[in-house]
Every structure is written in structure tokens, then in C-alpha cells.
Design a protein around this motif. Structure first.
Motif, short mmCIF file in Angstrom:
data_model
loop_
_atom_site.label_atom_id
_atom_site.label_comp_id
_atom_site.label_asym_id
_atom_site.label_seq_id
_atom_site.Cartn_x
_atom_site.Cartn_y
_atom_site.Cartn_z
N ARG A 101 12.60 -9.42 10.26
CA ARG A 101 13.81 -8.63 10.30
C ARG A 101 13.39 -7.73 11.38
O ARG A 101 14.42 -7.56 12.27
CB ARG A 101 14.34 -8.02 9.02
N ASN A 102 12.48 -7.16 11.71
CA ASN A 102 12.28 -6.07 12.58
C ASN A 102 11.07 -6.72 13.59
O ASN A 102 10.70 -7.58 13.59
CB ASN A 102 11.53 -4.87 11.73
N LEU A 103 10.98 -5.88 14.72
CA LEU A 103 10.11 -5.94 15.73
C LEU A 103 8.66 -5.86 15.11
O LEU A 103 8.39 -5.17 14.14
CB LEU A 103 10.24 -5.14 17.01
N GLU A 104 7.87 -6.97 15.69
CA GLU A 104 6.40 -6.94 15.07
C GLU A 104 5.66 -5.56 16.02
O GLU A 104 4.85 -6.00 16.76
CB GLU A 104 5.74 -8.07 15.15
N LEU A 105 5.70 -4.18 15.35
CA LEU A 105 5.04 -3.39 15.96
C LEU A 105 3.92 -3.12 14.88
O LEU A 105 3.92 -3.56 13.89
CB LEU A 105 5.73 -2.25 15.98
N VAL A 106 2.53 -2.55 15.53
CA VAL A 106 1.56 -2.52 14.75
C VAL A 106 1.72 -1.65 13.39
O VAL A 106 1.54 -2.02 12.39
CB VAL A 106 0.50 -1.90 15.38
N ASN A 107 2.37 -0.46 13.62
CA ASN A 107 2.56 0.40 12.55
C ASN A 107 3.50 -0.36 11.42
O ASN A 107 3.66 -0.07 10.22
CB ASN A 107 3.16 1.64 12.88
N HIS A 108 4.60 -1.18 12.03
CA HIS A 108 5.49 -1.89 11.08
C HIS A 108 4.87 -3.00 10.36
O HIS A 108 5.03 -3.07 9.13
CB HIS A 108 6.69 -2.45 11.98
N LEU A 109 3.96 -3.84 11.11
CA LEU A 109 3.44 -4.87 10.44
C LEU A 109 2.42 -4.46 9.49
O LEU A 109 2.45 -5.19 8.23
CB LEU A 109 2.75 -5.84 11.38
N LEU A 110 1.58 -3.57 9.57
CA LEU A 110 0.56 -3.09 8.63
C LEU A 110 0.79 -2.02 7.76
O LEU A 110 -0.01 -1.70 6.83
CB LEU A 110 -0.73 -2.92 9.46
N LEU A 111 2.13 -1.75 7.78
CA LEU A 111 2.33 -0.28 6.79
C LEU A 111 3.84 -0.24 6.55
O LEU A 111 3.83 -0.12 5.38
CB LEU A 111 1.94 1.02 7.83
N HIS A 112 4.60 -0.12 7.60
CA HIS A 112 5.84 0.02 7.03
C HIS A 112 7.11 -1.33 6.48
O HIS A 112 7.92 -1.40 6.36
CB HIS A 112 6.78 0.70 8.30
N CYS A 113 6.38 -2.57 6.99
CA CYS A 113 7.12 -3.58 6.53
C CYS A 113 7.38 -3.70 5.15
O CYS A 113 6.16 -3.20 4.25
CB CYS A 113 6.21 -4.72 7.26
N PRO A 114 8.59 -4.06 4.44
CA PRO A 114 8.65 -4.13 3.12
C PRO A 114 7.50 -4.64 2.21
O PRO A 114 6.89 -4.27 1.41
CB PRO A 114 9.69 -4.67 2.94
N PHE A 115 6.91 -5.72 2.65
CA PHE A 115 5.93 -6.76 2.34
C PHE A 115 4.61 -5.76 2.25
O PHE A 115 3.96 -5.45 1.29
CB PHE A 115 5.58 -8.00 2.95
N ALA A 116 4.11 -5.40 3.58
CA ALA A 116 3.02 -4.48 3.47
C ALA A 116 3.25 -3.14 2.76
O ALA A 116 2.14 -2.55 2.30
CB ALA A 116 2.65 -3.98 5.14
N ARG A 117 4.36 -2.30 2.52
CA ARG A 117 4.35 -1.50 2.12
C ARG A 117 4.29 -1.33 0.65
O ARG A 117 3.92 -0.49 -0.07
CB ARG A 117 5.77 -0.61 2.30
N GLY A 118 4.70 -2.79 -0.03
CA GLY A 118 4.54 -3.06 -1.46
C GLY A 118 3.32 -3.03 -1.70
O GLY A 118 2.73 -2.60 -2.74
N ILE A 119 2.28 -3.58 -0.93
CA ILE A 119 1.01 -3.61 -1.22
C ILE A 119 0.11 -2.51 -1.00
O ILE A 119 -0.80 -1.83 -2.14
CB ILE A 119 0.27 -4.47 -0.22
#
Length: 212
Positions: A101-119
Motif C-alpha cells: 500500500r505504501n512506498l518502500e521507505l527504510v523506516n516504513h519497511l522495517l518499522l511502520h509497515c503494519p506487518f513489521a509493526r506487528g512483529i
């Protein structure tokens, strides 16, 4: 008198110039007098030849908790996410492969993406930590010791960001290049296994085993 002849195996970018200049300056301060041809020797193998396995074993030998986080690409926002590749002139469709859904930024991919945030939230809950979620990955890497943790607990706490980022990055690549997918529960188990592997040779856990 020998001289240094630097040949880089990959293309260098503008952001690499500072490191190249620093390396050149460091090498120029050392003079090597050699009568024979200079050769490269990998000291971690008796043969003198480099191997990935010996490099990997040497990096994890001793389970050193003081990992040089400032040398990690994530810390410098330099991993080849689609956003960073676009900045380097590589044409691509920038979309996070995890949430799509979102742009693949470092902070999004590894931290704020719903999938990453769940982990992250799953592990923070297990550690009993509240309010530790940061705005960027760099802040997670420099989290200090917690007074509520034992020595072993702080060891694992400091290693946690490396394990989570590594597993998420591997999952992202598997989705793109191998068309493979793993659920969140499977990835959490992989992270725990990686933490156990990294910590198993440490003196801290060996001493704990002796006490028990």
C-alpha cells in the motif's frame, strides 16, 4: 616502494565519496616496502582464502553484544530499498512488498509497515516494554540497557533490532525474487531462533547455564 592501487568491485555513488576519501587518506599514511608481489590473505582460514562460512563464524564468535551498529546499512538509511534505488537512478515501481500500500521507505519497511509493526509489538510485549516504539529504525538500534532487565535480558534486548530487521529484509527479498511467503508467526519463530543462535556462544549464557 609499493603503492596502493584501489579497485572497487561495485559501482561507487556520490554518498560513498566521503568513505573513499577517508580510506585513501588512511592508506596514504602507511608505506609498504616489498620485494615480492603483494597478495591478499584471509587470516580466518588456514588456506588464506576467504570463505563466507569462516567470515560468518568469526562475526558471531563470542556473541559480542557491543555490535558496531553504526556500521550497519540500516543505521545509515542505505539498504537498497526501492526508495533508495530510485534516488540512485534505478527505474522501478516503488511499493512496499509487505503491505503493498505504501512506498518502500527504510523506516516504513522495517518499522511502520503494519506487518513489521506487528512483529515489533509482539516482542515489545514479551519484553514487557511500553512506549519504546520510535519514529525511525536508527533510534531502535541505539536503545540502551533497561534497569528492569538482567544482564542476559539486556544482551537480548540490544540484539533484537538486528534480528528483526534481518528477518524482515530476508522475507521482503523472498517475496520479490522467490515468490515465497511466510506468515508473521513463522517469522517471529525465526527471529527467536536467530537470537538464540547469536547468544549461544556468549559467556553470559554459558555462566547462566552453569548456575542452573
Amino acid at each position: 616502494m609499493a603503492s596502493w592501487d584501489l579497485v572497487f568491485r561495485r559501482r561507487t555513488w556520490e554518498e560513498d565519496l566521503g568513505d573513499i576519501i577517508a580510506l585513501t587518506s588512511l592508506l596514504s599514511s602507511h608505506r609498504v616496502i616489498a620485494e615480492e608481489e603483494d597478495i591478499r590473505v584471509w587470516t580466518k582460514e588456514k588456506s588464506g582464502l576467504f570463505s563466507v562460512s569462516s567470515c560468518y563464524d568469526d562475526l558471531h564468535k563470542g556473541g559480542d553484544p557491543d555490535f558496531p551498529h553504526k556500521e550497519v546499512w540500516v543505521f545509515h538509511d542505505s539498504i537498497p530499498t526501492l526508495d533508495n534505488l530510485t534516488k540512485r537512478g534505478v527505474t522501478n515501481i516503488n511499493r512496499c512488498e509487505m503491505c503493498r500500500r505504501n512506498l518502500e521507505l527504510v523506516n516504513h519497511l522495517l518499522l511502520h509497515c503494519p506487518f513489521a509493526r506487528g512483529i515489533w509489538e509482539s516482542f515489545l510485549l514479551e519484553f514487557g516494554i511500553r512506549g519504546a516504539f520510535r519514529m525511525n529504525v536508527k533510534e531502535m538500534f541505539v536503545e540502551g540497557n533497561k534497569d528492569c532487565f538482567s544482564e542476559v535480558g539486556n544482551y537480548l534486548w540490544r540484539a533484537l533490532p538486528f534480528a528483526i530487521c534481518w528477518i524482515i529484509w530476508n522475507k521482503r527479498n523472498q517475496r520479490i525474487f522467490e515468490d515465497k511467503d511466510k506468515g508473521m508467526e513463522k517469522l517471529i519463530l525465526n527471529i527467536k531462533a536467530l537470537l538464540l543462535y547469536w547468544s549461544s556462544p556468549s559467556k553470559i549464557l554459558q555462566e547462566l547455564d552453569l548456575k542452573t
